[in-house]
Design an enzyme around this catalytic site. Structure first.
Site, PDB file in Angstrom:
ATOM      1  N   HIS A   1       0.853  -1.194   0.000  1.00 39.61           N
ATOM      2  CA  HIS A   1       0.000   0.000   0.000  1.00 39.61           C
ATOM      3  C   HIS A   1       0.889   1.244   0.000  1.00 39.61           C
ATOM      4  O   HIS A   1       1.910   1.288   0.676  1.00 39.61           O
ATOM      5  CB  HIS A   1      -0.922  -0.004   1.226  1.00 39.61           C
ATOM      6  CG  HIS A   1      -2.003   1.027   1.125  1.00 39.61           C
ATOM      7  ND1 HIS A   1      -1.766   2.363   1.377  1.00 39.61           N
ATOM      8  CD2 HIS A   1      -3.301   0.928   0.763  1.00 39.61           C
ATOM      9  CE1 HIS A   1      -2.890   3.047   1.169  1.00 39.61           C
ATOM     10  NE2 HIS A   1      -3.833   2.196   0.794  1.00 39.61           N
TER      11      HIS A   1
ATOM     12  N   GLU B   1      -3.994   1.682  -7.355  1.00 38.96           N
ATOM     13  CA  GLU B   1      -4.361   2.740  -6.413  1.00 38.96           C
ATOM     14  C   GLU B   1      -3.464   3.949  -6.655  1.00 38.96           C
ATOM     15  O   GLU B   1      -2.410   4.084  -6.008  1.00 38.96           O
ATOM     16  CB  GLU B   1      -4.143   2.247  -4.983  1.00 38.96           C
ATOM     17  CG  GLU B   1      -5.094   1.164  -4.553  1.00 38.96           C
ATOM     18  CD  GLU B   1      -5.503   1.393  -3.104  1.00 38.96           C
ATOM     19  OE1 GLU B   1      -6.693   1.442  -2.850  1.00 38.96           O
ATOM     20  OE2 GLU B   1      -4.616   1.561  -2.263  1.00 38.96           O
TER      21      GLU B   1
HETATM   22  P1  PGA Z   1      -9.612   6.160   0.217  1.00 34.29           P
HETATM   23  O1  PGA Z   1      -8.396   5.153   0.476  1.00 34.29           O
HETATM   24  O2  PGA Z   1     -10.766   5.348  -0.256  1.00 34.29           O
HETATM   25  O3  PGA Z   1      -9.861   6.799   1.552  1.00 34.29           O
HETATM   26  O4  PGA Z   1      -9.139   7.136  -0.801  1.00 34.29           O
HETATM   27  C1  PGA Z   1      -8.155   4.095  -0.412  1.00 34.29           C
HETATM   28  C2  PGA Z   1      -6.918   3.356  -0.004  1.00 34.29           C
HETATM   29  O5  PGA Z   1      -5.942   3.943   0.464  1.00 34.29           O
HETATM   30  O6  PGA Z   1      -6.856   2.136  -0.106  1.00 34.29           O
END
Ligand code: PGA
Length: 253
Positions: free
Chosen positions: A96, A167
């Protein structure tokens, strides 16, 4: 129909009691559905309680937000993938961007974790990849993604099960999600990458997800037009009612 995924990344929010309460309320709200698998990812200290809460709900699983890359040993403060597995965890988020940014996790560390999760613990990694805003503006998105994927899978011959979550860092927590057409472009590219790196079967069965400012207003368009098999949600996943609405948006695809 291909299975869809809803991943709730609770990050460093919700204490054990609150995590169990959200999990219990969510399970009550969703109709039993075999087309959406929900993966609740609470913090380490809440894992056991959430696992007990969703016990026997076949379409709700529990994932960890991270793990170490060794099964045991002198690694103070770390968590073993084997211990997570013994607890009942089935999925592990790895790479992440918040860990890459705040903990300095490199692509090489992500690779060690992916290997350990799959090979030692037989768990399923949810591999997060994504570029930041500067990299996007300078046209480096695909070279960043290539490096992240290439290193993460370095030395891995085949994948039994793995989820890949695109992401983009510029979208996480910004209120500025990807437009579905761009999600489609990137998810298609990731599938092509997997085809070249592994084979057509792995490319077609590997779920590709999108994450970054997903909420109930945009989930349906991203899932219907964005070419993805699921969504990875942070802040909008902290509330059981909203999470159930996200589930229904994915389900009614
Ligand atoms: P968010 O986070 O939906 O608050 O933008 C997504 C993530 O970091 O996985």
């Amino acid at each position: 129909m291909k299975k869809k995924f809803l991943i709730a990344n609770w990050k460093m929010n919700l204490n054990p009691r609150q995590s169990q309460a959200v999990a219990a309320s969510y399970v009550k709200r969703i109709q039993s559905s075999s087309s959406v698998t929900t993966i609740l990812c609470p913090s380490f200290t809440s894992l056991q309680g959430v696992i007990a809460t969703v016990n026997r709900t076949s379409h709700v699983s529990v994932g960890s937000q991270d793990c170490f890359w060794k099964s045991s040993g002198s690694y103070t403060g770390e968590e073993s993938p084997l211990v997570l597995s013994a607890l009942g965890v089935r999925f592990v988020i790895v790479g992440h961007s918040e860990r890459r940014i705040h903990l300095g996790e490199s692509d090489a560390v992500v690779r060690l974790k992916v290997q350990s999760i799959m090979q030692d613990a037989k768990l399923v990694p949810i591999l997060c990849i994504g570029e930041n805003g500067t990299q996007k503006k300078s046209g480096k998105t695909f070279s960043i993604l290539t490096n992240q994927l290439k290193t993460a899978f370095d030395g891995i011959q085949t994948i039994k099960q793995c989820l890949v979550a695109y992401e983009p860092i510029w979208a996480i927590g910004s209120g500025n999600p990807i437009v579905p057409a761009d999600s489609k472009k990137i998810s298609t590219w990731i599938r092509e990458y997997l085809r070249g790196r592994f084979n057509s079967r792995i490319a077609s069965v590997t779920p590709i997800l999108y994450g970054g400012s997903v909420d109930v207003t945009n989930a349906h368009s991203i899932i219907t037009e964005g070419g993805v098999d699921g969504l990875l949600v942070g802040s909008a996943s902290l509330d059981a009612k909203q999470l159930a609405m996200l589930h229904d948006a994915i389900k009614s695809r």
